[in-house]
Design a protein around this motif. Structure first.
Motif, PDB file in Angstrom:
ATOM      1  N   LYS A 161       0.723  -1.136  -0.188  1.00 46.33           N
ATOM      2  CA  LYS A 161      -0.018   0.170   0.044  1.00 46.33           C
ATOM      3  C   LYS A 161       0.872   1.183  -0.192  1.00 46.33           C
ATOM      4  CE  LYS A 161      -3.415   2.196   2.648  1.00 46.33           C
ATOM      5  NZ  LYS A 161      -4.300   2.404   3.945  1.00 46.33           N
ATOM      6  N   LYS A 162       1.908   1.334   0.827  1.00 44.22           N
ATOM      7  CA  LYS A 162       2.801   2.607   0.794  1.00 44.22           C
ATOM      8  C   LYS A 162       3.463   2.468  -0.545  1.00 44.22           C
ATOM      9  CE  LYS A 162       2.470   3.798   5.234  1.00 44.22           C
ATOM     10  NZ  LYS A 162       1.795   5.192   5.301  1.00 44.22           N
ATOM     11  N   GLU A 163       3.910   1.354  -1.128  1.00 41.48           N
ATOM     12  CA  GLU A 163       4.457   1.671  -2.286  1.00 41.48           C
ATOM     13  C   GLU A 163       3.721   2.134  -3.318  1.00 41.48           C
ATOM     14  OE1 GLU A 163       7.353   1.515  -5.487  1.00 41.48           O
ATOM     15  OE2 GLU A 163       7.658   1.268  -3.149  1.00 41.48           O
ATOM     16  N   ARG A 164       2.480   1.985  -3.356  1.00 45.34           N
ATOM     17  CA  ARG A 164       1.478   2.402  -4.435  1.00 45.34           C
ATOM     18  C   ARG A 164       1.356   3.879  -4.237  1.00 45.34           C
ATOM     19  NH1 ARG A 164      -1.609  -2.126  -3.132  1.00 45.34           N
ATOM     20  NH2 ARG A 164      -3.001  -0.939  -1.872  1.00 45.34           N
ATOM     21  N   GLN A 165       1.225   4.329  -2.683  1.00 46.43           N
ATOM     22  CA  GLN A 165       0.996   5.722  -2.445  1.00 46.43           C
ATOM     23  C   GLN A 165       2.197   6.386  -3.048  1.00 46.43           C
ATOM     24  OE1 GLN A 165       0.336   5.476   1.625  1.00 46.43           O
ATOM     25  NE2 GLN A 165      -1.737   5.432   1.527  1.00 46.43           N
ATOM     26  N   ARG A 166       3.389   5.782  -2.764  1.00 42.34           N
ATOM     27  CA  ARG A 166       4.766   6.629  -3.118  1.00 42.34           C
ATOM     28  C   ARG A 166       4.816   6.881  -4.749  1.00 42.34           C
ATOM     29  NH1 ARG A 166       8.341   2.787  -1.015  1.00 42.34           N
ATOM     30  NH2 ARG A 166       7.499   2.781   1.000  1.00 42.34           N
TER      31      ARG A 166
END
Length: 124
Positions: A33-38
């Motif tokens: 999820k964090k990678e998608r947001q980044r």
């Protein structure tokens, strides 16, 4: 007794259970999820950057266009006026009425361009 051969069908495909892979998949939700947001944030920043670049490009092109127009008007004025600053049309220069009207229209446009330039200079 009759001995039976084991058939391949009884062996069948086997399913192995990898505990480490399951643990990595279960604990990776937050990381993914964090990678998608980044990635999304980086895309937004890149889009904003490209928008700024395009705006500056348009401003430069508009300035170049105005500059070319100004140079063209100055060349036309140089052709219309003699060295003393007198309008060459007043000297009875030959030509048709149509040409004289065109020259007069050029003079009017040049005056309007100078007035607009002066207003722009005052605004700064």
């Amino acid at each position: 007794m009759v001995w039976r051969k084991k058939t391949k069908a009884s062996e069948g495909p086997s399913v192995s259970f990898d505990v480490a892979a399951r643990f990595k998949w279960l604990t990776g939700f937050r990381k993914r999820k964090k990678e998608r947001q980044r990635r999304g944030h980086a895309e937004v920043l890149e889009k904003e950057r490209m928008d700024r670049i395009n705006v500056m490009k348009e401003i430069r092109e508009e300035a170049k266009k105005r500059w070319r127009e100004l140079q063209w008007n100055e060349k036309r004025l140089d052709k219309l006026f003699d060295d003393n600053g007198k309008l060459m049309l007043d000297e009875g220069e030959g030509g048709s009425r149509r040409k004289k009207r065109r020259r007069a229209a050029l003079v009017e446009r040049a005056k309007a361009a100078e007035a607009a330039e002066a207003e722009a200079a005052e605004a700064k």
